[in-house]
Design an enzyme around this catalytic site. Structure first.
Site, PDB file in Angstrom:
ATOM      1  N   ASP A  24       7.718  25.127 -64.626  1.00  0.00           N
ATOM      2  CA  ASP A  24       6.344  25.270 -64.088  1.00  0.00           C
ATOM      3  C   ASP A  24       5.832  24.079 -63.272  1.00  0.00           C
ATOM      4  O   ASP A  24       4.641  23.718 -63.374  1.00  0.00           O
ATOM      5  CB  ASP A  24       5.356  25.560 -65.225  1.00  0.00           C
ATOM      6  N   GLU A  72       4.823  29.917 -64.074  1.00  0.00           N
ATOM      7  CA  GLU A  72       3.926  30.782 -64.849  1.00  0.00           C
ATOM      8  C   GLU A  72       3.200  31.634 -63.821  1.00  0.00           C
ATOM      9  O   GLU A  72       2.405  31.119 -63.017  1.00  0.00           O
ATOM     10  CB  GLU A  72       2.954  29.952 -65.694  1.00  0.00           C
ATOM     11  N   LYS A 129       7.468  33.825 -65.093  1.00  0.00           N
ATOM     12  CA  LYS A 129       7.273  34.171 -66.512  1.00  0.00           C
ATOM     13  C   LYS A 129       5.781  34.407 -66.775  1.00  0.00           C
ATOM     14  O   LYS A 129       4.949  33.569 -66.430  1.00  0.00           O
ATOM     15  CB  LYS A 129       7.838  33.076 -67.415  1.00  0.00           C
ATOM     16  N   LYS A 132       3.994  31.628 -71.900  1.00  0.00           N
ATOM     17  CA  LYS A 132       4.245  30.191 -71.938  1.00  0.00           C
ATOM     18  C   LYS A 132       5.749  29.944 -72.102  1.00  0.00           C
ATOM     19  O   LYS A 132       6.285  28.993 -71.541  1.00  0.00           O
ATOM     20  CB  LYS A 132       3.463  29.527 -73.081  1.00  0.00           C
ATOM     21  N   VAL A 157       6.391  20.796 -66.958  1.00  0.00           N
ATOM     22  CA  VAL A 157       5.055  20.682 -67.561  1.00  0.00           C
ATOM     23  C   VAL A 157       4.636  21.999 -68.197  1.00  0.00           C
ATOM     24  O   VAL A 157       5.106  23.054 -67.802  1.00  0.00           O
ATOM     25  CB  VAL A 157       4.019  20.286 -66.480  1.00  0.00           C
ATOM     26  N   THR A 158       3.693  21.914 -69.165  1.00  0.00           N
ATOM     27  CA  THR A 158       3.312  20.693 -69.837  1.00  0.00           C
ATOM     28  C   THR A 158       4.173  20.560 -71.093  1.00  0.00           C
ATOM     29  O   THR A 158       4.602  21.566 -71.663  1.00  0.00           O
ATOM     30  CB  THR A 158       1.808  20.703 -70.235  1.00  0.00           C
ATOM     31  N   CYS A 162       4.270  24.863 -72.245  1.00  0.00           N
ATOM     32  CA  CYS A 162       5.385  25.695 -71.768  1.00  0.00           C
ATOM     33  C   CYS A 162       6.759  25.067 -71.998  1.00  0.00           C
ATOM     34  O   CYS A 162       7.737  25.787 -72.214  1.00  0.00           O
ATOM     35  CB  CYS A 162       5.177  26.047 -70.302  1.00  0.00           C
ATOM     36  N   GLN A 202      13.480  15.446 -88.203  1.00  0.00           N
ATOM     37  CA  GLN A 202      14.352  16.199 -89.122  1.00  0.00           C
ATOM     38  C   GLN A 202      15.752  16.403 -88.526  1.00  0.00           C
ATOM     39  O   GLN A 202      16.328  17.485 -88.587  1.00  0.00           O
ATOM     40  CB  GLN A 202      13.719  17.552 -89.465  1.00  0.00           C
TER      41      GLN A 202
HETATM   42  C1  C5J Z   1       2.201  25.281 -68.936  1.00  0.00           C
HETATM   43  C2  C5J Z   1      -0.070  25.794 -69.544  1.00  0.00           C
HETATM   44  N1  C5J Z   1       3.054  25.427 -67.943  1.00  0.00           N
HETATM   45  N2  C5J Z   1      -0.292  24.581 -70.042  1.00  0.00           N
HETATM   46  N3  C5J Z   1       1.105  26.093 -68.947  1.00  0.00           N
HETATM   47  O1  C5J Z   1       2.363  24.428 -69.789  1.00  0.00           O
HETATM   48  O2  C5J Z   1      -0.932  26.651 -69.590  1.00  0.00           O
END
Ligand code: C5J
Length: 220
Positions: A24, A72, A129, A132, A157-158, A162, A202
């Site tokens: 993204d 996205e 997509k 997320k 990101v972020t 996502c 972990q």
């Molecule tokens: C992504 C969002 N790409 N933060 N989307 O992280 O809505």
């Protein structure tokens, strides 16, 4: 297999079966006037990782390894966008409404494109997509399986939304996942740091994390 210094312990990268996934890196998240901005975020934070992400993409291209870009993105009629997602938050503009870079998070709009410095080149896979995570309603798992991909390197990101969602979904599907920490960013520095710690906790419950320089040290 080639070992890459990583946390929580060295990552075994399988060069013939590894793809890079750049999540993204779209104008909608990174530039003023897009979706991220409409939610009140400081979008300048995200632009800072463009050079490291370009370096990572360059490494994969030099080796001829697959590069996958996600966006996205929703269909123009928003039939793949749940009303709950449109309603969520208190944005200045909602998904599908027109802003400075066209309709927010709508496929084909200027703001929905990947930033110019990281633009896909011919032969690279671009996945739109609606969620997320990168597997929901995309058919990507089947495409990766057909390509024989077992290892995924993540950027984008972020970090905590996502990227983390996609990495967790990939981990559940059996991929060996590595996040490049200077090629991912969040609007919230503390969320990036926490997401990274959750991934490596972990014994690497979600996967591994490393800086770009360690991949460059292993592969040049
Ligand atoms: C992504 C969002 N790409 N933060 N989307 O992280 O809505």
């Amino acid at each position: 297999m080639t070992q890459v210094t990583a946390r929580p312990y060295p990552y075994e990268l399988d060069p013939g079966h590894t793809a890079l996934v750049v999540i993204d890196m779209q104008r909608d998240f990174i530039e003023p006037g897009g979706f991220g901005d409409s939610l009140g975020n400081d979008v300048a934070r995200l632009a800072a990782i463009i050079p490291a992400t370009a370096g990572l993409i360059g490494l994969f291209r030099r080796h001829g390894w697959p590069v996958i870009h996600t966006r996205e993105a929703h269909k123009p009629d928003l039939s793949d966008c749940p009303p709950s997602k449109i309603r969520r938050g208190n944005p200045s503009l909602h998904i599908g409404e027109s802003g400075a870079m066209g309709r927010l998070l709508v496929a084909g709009e200027p703001g929905n494109q990947i930033v110019e410095a990281l633009a896909p080149i011919e032969g690279e896979i671009v996945v739109d997509k609606p969620g997320k995570g990168m597997f929901w309603a995309t058919g990507l798992h089947e495409r990766l399986q057909a390509m024989g991909i077992t290892h995924l390197v993540f950027a984008g990101v972020t970090t905590e939304v996502c990227v983390q969602t996609s990495m967790r979904e990939a981990n559940d599907r059996g991929y060996e996942c590595l996040l490049v920490e200077d090629a991912t960013e969040s609007y919230f520095p503390q969320f990036k740091a926490s997401a990274i710690e959750m991934i490596v906790a972990q014994g690497g419950i979600v996967g591994w994390v490393t800086p770009l320089r360690e991949l460059e040290a292993s592969f040049g």
